[in-house]
Structure formats: C-alpha cells, structure tokens
Design a protein around this motif. Structure first.
Motif, mmCIF file in Angstrom:
data_model
loop_
_atom_site.group_PDB
_atom_site.id
_atom_site.type_symbol
_atom_site.label_atom_id
_atom_site.label_comp_id
_atom_site.label_asym_id
_atom_site.label_seq_id
_atom_site.Cartn_x
_atom_site.Cartn_y
_atom_site.Cartn_z
ATOM 1 N N LYS A 86 0.831 -1.208 0.000
ATOM 2 C CA LYS A 86 0.000 0.000 0.000
ATOM 3 C C LYS A 86 0.865 1.258 0.000
ATOM 4 N N MET A 87 1.913 1.273 0.830
ATOM 5 C CA MET A 87 2.750 2.464 0.937
ATOM 6 C C MET A 87 3.610 2.654 -0.303
ATOM 7 N N ARG A 88 4.027 1.571 -0.959
ATOM 8 C CA ARG A 88 4.749 1.739 -2.218
ATOM 9 C C ARG A 88 3.904 2.501 -3.228
ATOM 10 N N GLN A 89 2.647 2.136 -3.342
ATOM 11 C CA GLN A 89 1.760 2.825 -4.268
ATOM 12 C C GLN A 89 1.580 4.287 -3.870
ATOM 13 N N ARG A 90 1.409 4.507 -2.567
ATOM 14 C CA ARG A 90 1.199 5.881 -2.093
ATOM 15 C C ARG A 90 2.430 6.739 -2.339
ATOM 16 N N TYR A 91 3.593 6.219 -1.989
ATOM 17 C CA TYR A 91 4.810 7.013 -2.166
ATOM 18 C C TYR A 91 5.169 7.166 -3.640
ATOM 19 N N ARG A 92 4.840 6.185 -4.458
ATOM 20 C CA ARG A 92 5.098 6.351 -5.887
ATOM 21 C C ARG A 92 4.251 7.489 -6.456
ATOM 22 N N ARG A 93 2.985 7.578 -6.028
ATOM 23 C CA ARG A 93 2.148 8.699 -6.474
ATOM 24 C C ARG A 93 2.742 10.024 -6.025
ATOM 25 N N ARG A 94 3.244 10.065 -4.779
ATOM 26 C CA ARG A 94 3.882 11.288 -4.285
ATOM 27 C C ARG A 94 5.110 11.629 -5.126
ATOM 28 N N ARG A 95 5.921 10.616 -5.416
ATOM 29 C CA ARG A 95 7.116 10.832 -6.230
ATOM 30 C C ARG A 95 6.742 11.366 -7.607
ATOM 31 N N ASP A 96 5.695 10.774 -8.197
ATOM 32 C CA ASP A 96 5.264 11.209 -9.531
ATOM 33 C C ASP A 96 4.741 12.638 -9.510
ATOM 34 N N GLN A 97 4.032 13.021 -8.437
ATOM 35 C CA GLN A 97 3.576 14.404 -8.324
ATOM 36 C C GLN A 97 4.749 15.365 -8.285
ATOM 37 N N LEU A 98 5.795 14.989 -7.549
ATOM 38 C CA LEU A 98 6.981 15.836 -7.459
ATOM 39 C C LEU A 98 7.641 15.997 -8.816
ATOM 40 N N THR A 99 7.904 14.888 -9.492
ATOM 41 C CA THR A 99 8.603 14.985 -10.776
ATOM 42 C C THR A 99 7.756 15.699 -11.818
ATOM 43 N N SER A 100 6.438 15.513 -11.782
ATOM 44 C CA SER A 100 5.563 16.200 -12.735
ATOM 45 C C SER A 100 5.558 17.702 -12.491
ATOM 46 N N ALA A 101 5.491 18.103 -11.216
ATOM 47 C CA ALA A 101 5.496 19.530 -10.900
ATOM 48 C C ALA A 101 6.795 20.187 -11.342
ATOM 49 N N LEU A 102 7.917 19.502 -11.121
ATOM 50 C CA LEU A 102 9.200 20.064 -11.530
ATOM 51 C C LEU A 102 9.320 20.115 -13.042
ATOM 52 N N ALA A 103 8.853 19.074 -13.729
ATOM 53 C CA ALA A 103 8.924 19.079 -15.186
ATOM 54 C C ALA A 103 8.114 20.220 -15.780
ATOM 55 N N GLU A 104 7.008 20.568 -15.125
ATOM 56 C CA GLU A 104 6.135 21.621 -15.652
ATOM 57 C C GLU A 104 6.609 23.012 -15.258
#
Length: 471
Positions: A369-387
């Motif tokens: 469960k936490m892998r999925q949660r933290y992966r979403r958090r990681r993806d939000q971070l990288t997406s925000a920086l890319a944009e």
C-alpha cells in the motif's frame, strides 16, 4: 526526625503518603500531617480520604485517633464530612503556595510545509492492523514473555524477521544471529559506544550528519569514501591502511539515491574478507522501490563479513523504536554483552506485535500500500518540476522516500533561506556531506516527499517550485 508511611485506602483505591512527627500526640501528629498535605497541594480539594479503619490500620494507631483528627480538621474547615460521601478535602480549604514558573522560551515557528527527508507519512500508520496484531499477540503470549528474557529479543520476532529478511531482502541468517534493537542509531551505539568495534571507520562522503556525530562522540575516526553514479567507490578502501570497517547504504545510497554497483559490492566484501574486517550495511529504506528491480542486501554475499542493520522507522513509524541487527559470529557475543540482561531492551509487547504483524501478512500488505502511495507522491513531485522548473535535474527517484534536486553552482544556501522565508522546510545537499570529503561539492536540495499530508502536498510542491532559481 519525622516517621513516614505510605498508606493505602482500601475503599477509595487511593494511596496517601503522610509524615508524622515521631514524638507527641498521635492525633496531633496526624492532624498536622494532613494540614501540611492540603496546604502544599498534595491533597487537592475534593480528594476523598481513607476511612477511619483503613487509615488507622495502615498507621498502626487507634481508630478513634483518626476519627478525632478528622473531626478536628472538619471543624477548622480543612475537611468536609457527609453521610454516604465520606471525608473529603474541603474546596479551597487553603490556597496553594504560589509556584514561580520560568518565563516560557518562545519556540521556533513550525514550518507551513515540511519536505524534510527521513520521515514517513505519519498519517498512514496501520492503526487497525497493528491493534488487531497486538490483541492476537498478547492473547497468545506466554507468561514468561513479561519477565526477564533473552537480550537478543523475543524469539517470536527473531523467527519472523529471519523468514521475512530472507524472502524480501535476500539476507542469510537464523534467529540466533538476530539481535533486536531500537533502530539503526542504537545499533551503532551498541557496536561503538560499547567498544565491540573501535574504528577507524570508512564512511560514504554523503550520509546522515546525526550518525556521524554519534560516531565521533564515541571517538571513532571517520574517513570519507567518494560517491558517484555507481554509489560509494569501494575500490578506494584498498588505499586506507589500518581501516577494517566500512559503513555503506548499498540498496539506496543516502542521500544521492543510487544503488551500489554490483562490482563495488563484490569489492567491499572481498576487501572485508582480505582485511579480516566488516561491512556495516544500513538498509534504511530497502523495501521501497518503484522503477527498478529490487536490490538484495549486501549481507547475502558474505554473512560473516557484513553486519546488517534495519528498522521499521521508514516502513511503519520511527515512534515504534524497533530495529534489528543481523550479526556475524565475530561480534555477536560482544554485542550481547554490551546490551546486557536487562538494559537497552525494546518493549516486549511491541516486539510480539511486530512478529504477529509480519507473520500474519499485515506488514507485506502495508508495504504494498505504501509503495503505491509514495510512488504517487514521487510522480507528483517529478511532474510539478517538469512543468514549473524543467531546468532542475532530479535524481535518486527510482526508490526510497526522497529525491535530490541539483541546483546551479553557488545557489544552494540562498534557496534554503528562501524556502525558510516561505515556510517550507527543506534540506540542503551540502548538510549531508562529510566535512573532509575531497573535491568540489555540488549544490542541491534533498526533498522528502513522504511527510506532508495529502491536503498540503500540492501547496508544498508549488512553494518549492517558486523558490527554485531560474534557468
């Protein structure tokens, strides 16, 4: 000198400590002691006093002595007596002595947003599953579990860990070589403050300052190893005469985020074998990986030359203070001697609960469960920086709970200061660099993406992007 008694009140279930003068009337001594207890606030207004018979038996005086002392204090207004309510301390019978309190020291304002590394999502602790595991574990626990036991820790937990670590991390061990501790720092203390190991110790040039400070306070000389895109340069160990111990984070170098290359893993264990030394493996977040195959523990290459240390600080909560050491025979007895028969133990109920949580499958379910949660958090971070900041390079995001943002040279300090002004807590990369590391120090930020609650995460990322330097 006054005589002291600790008196139990059978009917009220309270304990009463009185100091009676050793000479003179027993009634007067009891009355004086009760007045003092009320005056000093040890018996607050409304407190129910023991019945005559109970207090008389405890003090070894006649029942009438207690009755007369109570009656005297009722008449003076110190006590009240009502049918069916017993004898109680009167409301505001005497003002409490004023207590001089030091002026409060203003605490630093808490940041609005927290992107510090090293902290899991506290709101995701599996309370329901943990409570259910605790109930099952305590129901099944033998009586001897609550007395003195094995300084290794409870056999239930060591057995569960031996199976789990073999299955999930590739660790080769048995329960007898596992010692339960309160986390990685406690493991270091047992090894170095206890004198089991003495150093000098080779360490990665990037690491946790707290661990460096702990080791230096234990008078351990630390020698930094270079770190690059393949992890710590273990080939440099050959050029460190007299060094027989090295501390590594092989699965996910802290904080740069790269795994130790397989050639360098072999180099580390070969060096330890040739020197008669040891590798200390800090497997601080080995369970969390997203875009890569899992990297097994270095310990699996040579269990007699690697001290493996793990904990639940990232996977469950640092508040639990639960960790483990998988020890070679060469240091096992020394660690157990330092740990002692009764000291430096972790709570047995917590050990039993974790054992049940692991064996019942609850721990694996929580990690998925936490892998999925933290992966979403990681993806939000990288997406925000890319944009919003595409010129900023992000690394170390294939695993773990943090990322490294590379900054233009000379900007790190200003960015950290700007973040503080915006109420954003972040770590600079340079704070994790060994002060004697050679070569230039790149600028960067270490961003922990696990900590903020969901409601604050988007705003935290927006604030982060605002304080980053322009291209």
């Amino acid at each position: 000198m006054a005589e002291s008694w600790v008196n139990s009140a059978e009917l009220t279930g309270s304990d009463l400590h009185l100091e009676l003068a050793p000479t003179g009337s027993r009634r007067a001594a009891l009355a004086d002691a009760l007045r003092a207890a009320v005056r000093e606030g040890r018996l607050p207004p409304g407190t129910r006093l023991p019945p005559y018979r109970s207090l008389a038996a405890d003090l070894g005086v006649a029942r009438n002595t207690v009755a007369d002392a109570y009656a005297e204090l009722v008449a003076e207004g110190w006590l009240t007596a009502r049918q069916g309510s017993g004898t109680r301390v009167a409301e505001r019978a005497a003002p409490r002595a004023a207590v001089r309190r030091p002026k409060p020291v203003p605490a630093p304002a808490a940041p609005s947003y927290n992107l510090l590394q090293g902290q899991p999502d506290a709101g995701s602790f599996p309370r329901t599953g943990w409570l259910a595991a605790a109930r099952r574990a305590l129901t099944a626990a033998p009586n001897e579990a609550f007395g003195p036991g094995d300084p290794r820790g409870r056999v239930e937990l060591r057995t569960a860990l031996a199976e789990y670590l073999a299955r999930a991390r590739g660790v080769r061990t048995d329960p007898e070589r596992i010692v339960v501790c309160a986390g990685f720092a406690h493991g270091l203390r047992l090894l170095y403050e206890g004198g089991v190991l003495r150093g000098p110790l080779a360490v990665e040039e990037y690491g946790l300052p707290y661990h460096r400070g702990l080791l230096e306070r234990a008078r351990v000389r630390l020698l930094p190893l270079p770190v690059d895109g393949r992890g710590a340069d273990t080939t440099a160990l050959a050029g460190l005469p007299g060094v027989r111990e090295v501390l590594l984070t092989p699965a996910h170098q802290f904080p740069t985020g790269v795994p130790l290359h397989h050639d360098r893993r072999r180099t580390a264990t070969d060096w330890a074998r040739a020197r008669g030394g040891l590798v200390l493996e800090d497997d601080y977040d080995g369970e969390f990986r997203y875009d890569r195959q899992p990297v097994g523990a270095l310990q699996g290459l040579d269990p007699e030359r690697v001290v493996y240390i793990g904990s639940v600080s990232k996977s469950l909560s640092p508040a639990l203070r639960l960790g483990w050491m998988v020890l070679p025979d060469a240091v096992l007895d020394g660690v157990l001697a330092v740990k002692g028969q009764r000291e430096a133990w972790v709570s047995v109920p917590d050990q039993l609960t974790l054992a049940e949580f692991v064996t019942s499958g609850g721990y694996d379910r929580h990690l998925r469960k936490m892998r999925q949660r933290y992966r979403r958090r990681r993806d939000q971070l990288t997406s925000a920086l890319a944009e919003q900041a595409p010129h900023i390079t992000v690394s170390g995001v294939a695993a773990g709970l943090h990322a490294v943002l590379r900054l233009p040279a000379g900007t790190e300090r200003a960015v950290v200061q700007a973040a503080a002004r915006q109420g954003l807590a972040v770590d600079g990369l340079s704070a994790h660099r060994h002060p004697r590391a050679a070569g230039p120090a790149p600028d960067g930020l270490v961003i922990g993406y696990a900590t903020p609650p969901d409601s604050a995460y988007t705003a935290a990322l927006a604030t982060l992007c605002r304080i980053l330097p322009p291209p």
